[in-house]
Design a protein around this motif. Sequence first.
Motif: not given
Length: 552
Positions: A61-86
């Motif tokens: 689940g964490g890998r799917i979230f990393h690819d579909t949400h975190l990576t696009p957000l980094l590309r758009m705004q350059g930072f991401v805060n308070e993301i929960a992973f295991d």
Amino acid sequence: MDQGPQIETVEELYEHAPCGYLSTLPDGTIIRANQTFLDWIGIARQDLVGHKCFQDLLGVGGRIFHDTHLTPLLRMQGFVNEIAFDLTCADGRSLPVLANTVQKRDEAGHPVVNRIWLFNATDRRKYERELLLARQKAEQSAQEFKRLNETLEERVAHEVAERLKAEDAMRQSQKLEVVGQLTGGIAHDFNNLLTVIKSSTDLLKRPDLSDERRDRYVGAISDTVDRAAKLTGQLLAFSRRQALKPEVFDAGQAVRMLGEMVGTLTGARVQVVTHLPEEPCFINADPSQFDTALVNIAVNARDAMEGEGRIIIAVRPVEEMPAVRAHAAVRGLYVAVSISDTGSGIPIGQLERIFEPFFTTKGVGQGTGLGLSQVFGFAKQSGGEVVVESMVGQGTTFTLYLPRVSASVGAMVAMAETEQTEDGRGTCVLVVEDNRDVGTFVTQTLDELGYRTHWVESAQAALDELAASPGVHEIVFSDVVMPGMNGVELAREVQRLYPDLPLVLTSGYSHVLAQEGGHGFELLQKPYSVEALSRVLRKAASRSQGQRLRAR
């Protein structure tokens, strides 16, 4: 010699910080990690740096979230805060963390390095679970308390429902008693009327009947039908379903003529006083229903005074209809007809209900509760309003507000009514009537009046006939209430398809017509006389011919 305390280097602060530090390439490959992070996951630096990606340390689940949400957000705004992973540790444990990520870019804006700060969320996750359990327990306790409370409320509600049911049954019984009195009275009146009609028709069948007696019996039948129609009209007015017959008349003159009858109804101990304007106040309303409304109010006033007191009937022109029953005041030309009494007045709690059908404060057998309902229905259908002002112990004033019209309109109406009827002179009428008896009678009547007729039993059949025989029919005469397409819908369709073809509607009862009149079409109300039928058909045909001539 004391050299003082040893100061930690930046590298030591980085390696042993209370949070994990990672540096990764844009594709997630780990290029640097501090000792804190290595201790958390139990992997040696040489096995991690350069060999694994950050997303390799996450669950599915964490890998799917990393690819579909975190990576696009980094590309758009350059930072991401308070993301929960295991994180998945070397020994198979799951380590909950919160990640903050910043992306470093070169001068051209291309990503170079992702810097990741990781915070151990084990305690936070534990507190969240404890908080969730505490909340669930609280909700469970609240549900148990609610169930206990509902048990009590259900018992109370059951008792209240039983009482309301008993009260409703009593009110229903009272209403049924009133309805029984009403229907009994109607049945009595109609039986009397039917007796006259039946007796007259039986006598008309006798052989060797003189012309004088035949005329007398036919006249009796005609008069009785008129009385039956008037009774039906009053019942429809009570239910506010009457298709009114408006005429232009002087309200002051109507009140002057009605004053004597009101005095007879109220009795000698009630003084009836009228205040009438010097100038005529013309209104466009049904004169019969106008008289009935005033009589109903006067009878109520008499009962409120227990047969002794004073009734004042006043007529005056006004420039505004006041605000009433949540409706704003309306500017315009109106005639106000007020009836005031010196009776007991109406309690505030009953003022809102006095126009309800069957609502009455009188004893059983003393009133049906339909009189004021007729007043309200007549006022609303006539484009006006009725206003009530009352004070307990001092009396009540009912004021009818009806639209005022000019005298010239009244003169035009009077001239139109004096016109004589004429024969049909071969005019072809398409009769639309679903009732066979009525259809047969209408076609026979029109044939005798000199019309040519074609009868169909539905609106669709009428449209088919008009399409099949264009130009043959010179006027359409249709009932309103029919299965499928009704008469009003047919009239609109005929008007759309054949703008020059006149159409007359007829009905004995129609909720649609009661609300909106004839919808702009000529309306003949049942029961109608032969003369009225001939007059309305000729009027519609003449109007259509005039429009065609003006168009030329």
